[in-house]
Design a protein around this motif. Structure first.
Motif, PDB file in Angstrom:
ATOM      1  N   ILE A 213       0.838  -1.201   0.000  1.00 28.83           N
ATOM      2  CA  ILE A 213       0.000   0.000   0.000  1.00 28.83           C
ATOM      3  C   ILE A 213       0.871   1.249   0.000  1.00 28.83           C
ATOM      4  N   MET A 214       1.882   1.245   0.838  1.00 25.10           N
ATOM      5  CA  MET A 214       2.726   2.428   1.005  1.00 25.10           C
ATOM      6  C   MET A 214       3.394   2.818  -0.305  1.00 25.10           C
ATOM      7  N   PHE A 215       3.821   1.841  -1.099  1.00 25.60           N
ATOM      8  CA  PHE A 215       4.576   2.142  -2.303  1.00 25.60           C
ATOM      9  C   PHE A 215       3.786   1.890  -3.588  1.00 25.60           C
ATOM     10  N   LYS A 216       2.479   1.783  -3.462  1.00 29.88           N
ATOM     11  CA  LYS A 216       1.646   1.595  -4.642  1.00 29.88           C
ATOM     12  C   LYS A 216       1.684   2.857  -5.494  1.00 29.88           C
ATOM     13  N   THR A 217       1.891   2.714  -6.800  1.00 23.97           N
ATOM     14  CA  THR A 217       2.023   3.879  -7.677  1.00 23.97           C
ATOM     15  C   THR A 217       0.748   4.206  -8.429  1.00 23.97           C
ATOM     16  N   SER A 218      -0.280   3.366  -8.304  1.00 23.86           N
ATOM     17  CA  SER A 218      -1.579   3.675  -8.899  1.00 23.86           C
ATOM     18  C   SER A 218      -2.547   4.071  -7.788  1.00 23.86           C
ATOM     19  N   ARG A 219      -3.742   4.462  -8.158  1.00 24.18           N
ATOM     20  CA  ARG A 219      -4.716   4.952  -7.190  1.00 24.18           C
ATOM     21  C   ARG A 219      -5.062   3.888  -6.159  1.00 24.18           C
ATOM     22  N   LEU A 220      -5.094   4.289  -4.901  1.00 25.58           N
ATOM     23  CA  LEU A 220      -5.465   3.372  -3.832  1.00 25.58           C
ATOM     24  C   LEU A 220      -6.964   3.098  -3.863  1.00 25.58           C
ATOM     25  N   SER A 221      -7.334   1.867  -3.527  1.00 27.80           N
ATOM     26  CA  SER A 221      -8.752   1.547  -3.366  1.00 27.80           C
ATOM     27  C   SER A 221      -9.266   2.215  -2.091  1.00 27.80           C
ATOM     28  N   VAL A 222     -10.580   2.226  -1.913  1.00 28.95           N
ATOM     29  CA  VAL A 222     -11.179   2.807  -0.708  1.00 28.95           C
ATOM     30  C   VAL A 222     -10.624   2.110   0.533  1.00 28.95           C
ATOM     31  N   GLN A 223     -10.525   0.778   0.475  1.00 31.50           N
ATOM     32  CA  GLN A 223     -10.025   0.021   1.625  1.00 31.50           C
ATOM     33  C   GLN A 223      -8.555   0.333   1.897  1.00 31.50           C
ATOM     34  N   GLU A 224      -7.757   0.442   0.836  1.00 29.90           N
ATOM     35  CA  GLU A 224      -6.339   0.758   1.002  1.00 29.90           C
ATOM     36  C   GLU A 224      -6.154   2.163   1.575  1.00 29.90           C
ATOM     37  N   PHE A 225      -6.993   3.087   1.141  1.00 27.45           N
ATOM     38  CA  PHE A 225      -6.893   4.448   1.651  1.00 27.45           C
ATOM     39  C   PHE A 225      -7.217   4.500   3.143  1.00 27.45           C
ATOM     40  N   GLU A 226      -8.183   3.691   3.573  1.00 21.60           N
ATOM     41  CA  GLU A 226      -8.514   3.639   5.002  1.00 21.60           C
ATOM     42  C   GLU A 226      -7.316   3.128   5.810  1.00 21.60           C
ATOM     43  N   VAL A 227      -6.584   2.176   5.243  1.00 24.00           N
ATOM     44  CA  VAL A 227      -5.374   1.698   5.913  1.00 24.00           C
ATOM     45  C   VAL A 227      -4.332   2.815   5.957  1.00 24.00           C
ATOM     46  N   MET A 228      -4.134   3.522   4.833  1.00 28.84           N
ATOM     47  CA  MET A 228      -3.165   4.612   4.790  1.00 28.84           C
ATOM     48  C   MET A 228      -3.492   5.684   5.820  1.00 28.84           C
ATOM     49  N   LYS A 229      -4.767   5.927   6.040  1.00 31.84           N
ATOM     50  CA  LYS A 229      -5.184   6.976   6.972  1.00 31.84           C
ATOM     51  C   LYS A 229      -4.885   6.622   8.430  1.00 31.84           C
ATOM     52  N   LEU A 230      -4.410   5.413   8.678  1.00 36.99           N
ATOM     53  CA  LEU A 230      -4.033   5.021  10.039  1.00 36.99           C
ATOM     54  C   LEU A 230      -2.663   5.579  10.436  1.00 36.99           C
ATOM     55  N   HIS A 231      -1.848   6.000   9.464  1.00 40.57           N
ATOM     56  CA  HIS A 231      -0.452   6.320   9.781  1.00 40.57           C
ATOM     57  C   HIS A 231      -0.287   7.487  10.757  1.00 40.57           C
ATOM     58  N   PRO A 232      -1.150   8.516  10.771  1.00 41.21           N
ATOM     59  CA  PRO A 232      -0.941   9.570  11.781  1.00 41.21           C
ATOM     60  C   PRO A 232      -1.089   9.068  13.213  1.00 41.21           C
ATOM     61  N   ARG A 233      -2.122   8.281  13.482  1.00 44.77           N
ATOM     62  CA  ARG A 233      -2.316   7.756  14.847  1.00 44.77           C
ATOM     63  C   ARG A 233      -1.209   6.772  15.217  1.00 44.77           C
ATOM     64  N   LEU A 234      -0.824   5.935  14.260  1.00 47.44           N
ATOM     65  CA  LEU A 234       0.233   4.960  14.541  1.00 47.44           C
ATOM     66  C   LEU A 234       1.541   5.664  14.901  1.00 47.44           C
ATOM     67  N   GLY A 235       1.872   6.713  14.148  1.00 48.74           N
ATOM     68  CA  GLY A 235       3.094   7.453  14.440  1.00 48.74           C
ATOM     69  C   GLY A 235       3.023   8.170  15.778  1.00 48.74           C
ATOM     70  N   TYR A 236       1.901   8.813  16.029  1.00 48.77           N
ATOM     71  CA  TYR A 236       1.695   9.544  17.285  1.00 48.77           C
ATOM     72  C   TYR A 236       1.832   8.616  18.487  1.00 48.77           C
TER      73      TYR A 236
END
Length: 335
Positions: A213-236
């Protein structure tokens, strides 16, 4: 759907002066590949970031080669990156050449000294080890000293960017611009150091996002985008609970995707509810995303990036801080 890449296109990449610097010896000429190359069945021939050399180019003639379309993923700075899409104009190319002619604030060798401890720190985390935060503070202190010492020499903002293709160049660029902006608005030395550390760590959560997901070069699916949106909380959470760093250092990791006018993620907060450090890092983060080469976009010159950011205005950024950033950048709107 993959699109065919012609041999002429690859030849142009190898000779394009706006890509990574090539050797003066034509027989050993090389550039960093800006996208992955595939067979017709989708097997990777050369991944993004590999070196494209004259010898490699000759060997590729026996293949029918494809790449992913230059389609914008909807993660990360989406709305601002959308403003940078489209063909690179002749004026853009000229502006990029002019920017490249200015001496960068940090030479590649200097930047590498800062990136080595950063890389060691993040690699330890990726392998499940607990790294010593002192690795980052050493890099941070060196960056603060270098940027603040030479900030008055900056004629255009692109001089704060690292143009060499290092693994952690985005983090370093965002940190350098954040430090410069923190100094420009008159923050004290201790606060500037905290802003620098927060900037280094702002994308920490991405090491926990699955690499496909992190290095996907085409458009993320809705499900993949929801996973990507976890990174701020995970980092915090990692910065606070694992690294045991203060709240104000952790907040930019949590809030760098928030919008000043609301509608960002993960908290959907706005205005003064967003920490001042987060507002500084956000401006630096978006600027670097716009002006950097990505697998799905070409770089754009600083003046065009700032114009896009100004068009977003207070919907996305603290307007007072954005004005200071524009002032620092010596931005001159086109007549």
């Amino acid at each position: 759907m993959l699109v065919k890449v012609t041999y002429d296109e690859l030849s142009f990449l190898l000779s394009d002066s706006l890509l990574a610097p090539a050797s003066k010896n034509a027989s050993t000429q090389e550039k960093t590949l800006p996208y992955s190359l595939f067979t017709a069945t989708g097997e990777v021939i050369l991944p993004f970031g590999e070196k494209l050399t004259s010898k490699t180019l000759q060997s590729l003639q026996r293949w029918v080669i494809y790449r992913n379309p230059a389609e914008l993923p909807i993660h990360h700075e989406g709305v601002w990156l959308a403003g940078s899409q489209g063909e690179t104009t002749e004026q853009d190319k000229l502006d990029l050449v002019i920017e490249a002619s200015h001496q960068p604030l940090m030479a590649g060798a200097t930047a590498e000294r800062f990136m080595q401890p950063m890389a060691h720190f993040f690699e330890k985390l990726e392998h499940g080890e607990l790294p010593d935060v002192a690795l980052l503070t050493v890099a941070r202190d060196g960056l603060v000293a270098e940027v603040t010492r030479r900030a008055d020499e900056v004629q255009i903002l692109s001089q704060l960017r690292i143009r060499d293709a290092y693994t952690y160049d985005h983090t370093l660029d965002v940190t350098a611009v954040s430090i410069a902006l923190a100094k420009y608005i008159g923050l004290d030395d201790e606060t500037i150091r905290d802003v620098g550390l927060a900037a280094i760590l702002h994308d920490l959560g991405k090491i926990l996002i699955p690499k496909p997901i992190m290095f996907k070069t085409s458009r993320l699916s809705v499900q993949e985008f929801e996973v990507m949106k976890l990174h701020p909380r995970l980092g915090y959470n990692m910065i606070r609970d694992v690294l045991k760093l203060p709240e104000h250092v952790a907040r930019p990791a949590l809030e760098h995707q928030e919008l000043h006018g609301g509608g960002g993620y993960p908290l959907n907060i706005k205005g003064d509810d967003i920490h001042p450090f987060s507002q500084i890092v956000k401006i630096a983060d978006v600027y670097d995303a716009l002006t950097s080469r990505r697998p799905y976009k070409q770089p754009i010159p600083s003046n065009k990036a700032i114009k896009i950011m100004l068009s977003e205005g207070e919907k996305s950024f603290n307007p007072v801080l954005l004005d200071k950033f524009v002032e620092m950048a010596n931005y001159q709107p086109a007549a």
